[in-house]
Design a protein around this motif. Structure first.
Motif, PDB file in Angstrom:
ATOM      1  N   TYR A   1       3.221 -23.406  -4.885  1.00  0.00           N
ATOM      2  CA  TYR A   1       3.516 -21.973  -4.808  1.00  0.00           C
ATOM      3  C   TYR A   1       4.091 -21.628  -3.432  1.00  0.00           C
ATOM      4  N   ARG A   2       3.481 -22.163  -2.404  1.00  0.00           N
ATOM      5  CA  ARG A   2       3.940 -21.893  -1.035  1.00  0.00           C
ATOM      6  C   ARG A   2       5.349 -22.432  -0.813  1.00  0.00           C
ATOM      7  N   ALA A   3       5.604 -23.656  -1.288  1.00  0.00           N
ATOM      8  CA  ALA A   3       6.919 -24.257  -1.091  1.00  0.00           C
ATOM      9  C   ALA A   3       7.999 -23.461  -1.802  1.00  0.00           C
ATOM     10  N   THR A   4       7.674 -22.916  -2.976  1.00  0.00           N
ATOM     11  CA  THR A   4       8.655 -22.178  -3.764  1.00  0.00           C
ATOM     12  C   THR A   4       8.892 -20.778  -3.216  1.00  0.00           C
ATOM     13  N   HIS A   5       7.821 -20.118  -2.787  1.00  0.00           N
ATOM     14  CA  HIS A   5       7.931 -18.727  -2.368  1.00  0.00           C
ATOM     15  C   HIS A   5       8.227 -18.534  -0.883  1.00  0.00           C
ATOM     16  N   GLY A   6       7.788 -19.474  -0.052  1.00  0.00           N
ATOM     17  CA  GLY A   6       7.982 -19.254   1.373  1.00  0.00           C
ATOM     18  C   GLY A   6       8.495 -20.441   2.129  1.00  0.00           C
ATOM     19  N   GLY A   7       8.423 -21.626   1.523  1.00  0.00           N
ATOM     20  CA  GLY A   7       8.857 -22.825   2.207  1.00  0.00           C
ATOM     21  C   GLY A   7       7.817 -23.302   3.205  1.00  0.00           C
ATOM     22  N   GLU A   8       8.096 -24.423   3.827  1.00  0.00           N
ATOM     23  CA  GLU A   8       7.147 -25.015   4.753  1.00  0.00           C
ATOM     24  C   GLU A   8       6.877 -24.140   5.966  1.00  0.00           C
ATOM     25  N   ALA A   9       7.835 -23.244   6.282  1.00  0.00           N
ATOM     26  CA  ALA A   9       7.659 -22.401   7.463  1.00  0.00           C
ATOM     27  C   ALA A   9       6.723 -21.217   7.187  1.00  0.00           C
ATOM     28  N   ALA A  10       6.440 -20.951   5.930  1.00  0.00           N
ATOM     29  CA  ALA A  10       5.599 -19.805   5.583  1.00  0.00           C
ATOM     30  C   ALA A  10       4.171 -20.002   6.083  1.00  0.00           C
TER      31      ALA A  10
END
Length: 430
Positions: free
Chosen positions: A317-326
């Motif tokens: 979910y994080r990778a899709t919505h915000g990427g590693e920088a999120a």
């Protein structure tokens, strides 16, 4: 109540005084008894209601009750998976003044079952192997804490479902002995042999009663705990040597230990005089690497494999919505509110006792994936939940002793349909 009843407990529940301690345990009225499956025990054990919860009561001697109570408290302090001790009750007498056995009171572990209750028809080899693997991991953990169990068996263990596997909990510690300096190899091998013999006997007993699948081999399954234990023990405590050019093997070792659910406290790394060979010796801390990360990010307290599965979904979910920088914590909160909690809230109240919320979510991920495979399309979350509830969850038996809120953290009013809208092009990672 006659006589002078003695209750030893760290936190006394006044409701304990209302139970019929003047009666032998096998004569307690039905209104006090909770009907739950229980394993085989050399002592009389019954479940009873106490303050909206369920407790297990075991009749034994005063000395053994006190000893086991203290041992369980010690094991809890060492973070060994075990049942929670509630009280020791001595000086029990009948209304006529006749002495009765002392009792050890422990809290029933919700969603846990004895091994005999984990199958409905015949025990399959795959299930038996998973139970033995879970027990092997528990045995490694108690040995690393310096505990000689002395009576390792399936009967002295409770099991909780853990994302397709099982998590094992020590339920009988009356034969346990703690050695602060650690166990010798002979003590560990003794415990391992006790486990192998006991498991073989338990499975043969089931086989004699026609309660195992025809292809299950009790000897092969019981021997499996020896292989599983030794593999785990070597991975957790063994040292290894390699050329200095292969330093990547240090990271690989740490990752393997993390995948087993263990954190690393420190690594002792030594090189030889020529500087060409590196030897590493890990010092691991207790299991729960994924549990601790999930708890830190979301407040969800789950089993280790469940935590790993939920974290995979969260990371996707994080990778899709915000990427590693999120921001990890921000995205974890968003995932909790928009994915996990709507699913749990969608479970009808009469079905919340079937499985733990984390296990429901794990099974839902599997169910949604199979639906997508069969229908060759992306399955909306609401559709997957509805199908899972009606086709799978409703037909399971309850594995909790009481109904209650799935988690106290669920307060944000977001629906499954809203979660589907928020999901956009993201697909649950299974």
């Amino acid at each position: 109540m006659s006589g002078s009843l003695n209750i030893t407990s760290a936190t006394v529940d006044p409701a304990l005084l209302d139970l019929p301690w003047h009666l032998p345990l096998d004569a307690w009225p039905n209104e006090n008894i909770a009907s739950l499956p229980k394993g085989i025990s050399r002592h009389l054990v019954r479940f009873a209601h106490l303050s909206g919860r369920v407790i297990a009561i075991k009749e034994t001697t005063s000395e053994m009750a006190r000893s086991e109570y203290e041992m369980l408290r010690t094991l809890q302090g060492l973070e060994i998976p075990c049942v929670e001790p509630v009280a020791v009750i001595t000086n029990r007498t009948t209304e006529d003044g006749d002495p009765l056995n002392s009792v050890l009171v422990t809290r029933h572990l919700r969603f846990s079952l004895p091994y005999r209750a984990l199958y409905s028809q015949a025990l399959r080899p795959e299930t038996a192997t998973r139970l033995v693997d879970a027990l092997a991991l528990l045995l490694v953990r108690v040995h690393m804490a310096g505990l000689f169990w002395g009576d390792v068996s399936l009967s002295n263990t409770l099991f909780r479902r853990d994302a397709g596997a099982f998590a094992a909990y020590l339920v009988d510690a009356e034969t346990g002995q703690l050695y602060p300096g650690g166990l010798s190899n002979g003590q560990r091998e003794n415990d391992l042999e006790i486990a192998r013999v006991n498991i073989a006997g338990e499975l043969m007993d089931l086989e004699a009663g026609g309660r195992v699948a025809d292809e299950l081999d009790p000897i092969r399954v019981s021997n499996g705990i020896v292989a599983a234990y030794r593999l785990l023990w070597k991975e957790l405590t063994g040292s290894e040597s390699f050329a200095s050019a292969e330093r990547w093997r240090i990271t690989e070792r740490v990752e393997r230990l993390n995948n087993l659910g263990f954190d690393i406290e420190e690594l002792a790394i030594k090189t030889d005089s020529s500087g060409t060979t590196v030897r590493i010796q890990p010092k691991v801390v207790d299991a729960g690497h994924h549990q601790r990360r999930l708890l830190r990010l979301t407040g969800l307290d789950t089993q280790e494999n469940q935590a790993r599965r939920l974290l995979n979904d969260l990371d996707s979910y994080r990778a899709t919505h915000g990427g590693e920088a999120a921001d990890e914590e921000m995205m974890a909160h968003e995932w909790l509110v928009r994915v996990f909690e709507p699913v749990v809230r969608a479970i009808p109240a009469d079905l919340k006792g079937k499985l733990e919320p984390a296990e429901v979510f794990h099974q839902l991920l599997d169910h949604r994936w199979y639906m997508a495979q069969n229908e060759s399309r992306a399955i909306p979350l609401a559709e997957a939940v509805s199908s899972y509830v009606q086709d799978v969850l409703r037909h399971r038996r309850d594995e909790a002793t009481m109904l209650g809120p799935a988690t106290g953290a669920i307060t944000v009013p977001i629906s499954i349909a809203e979660a589907d809208e928020e999901e956009a092009d993201w697909r649950l990672n299974v």
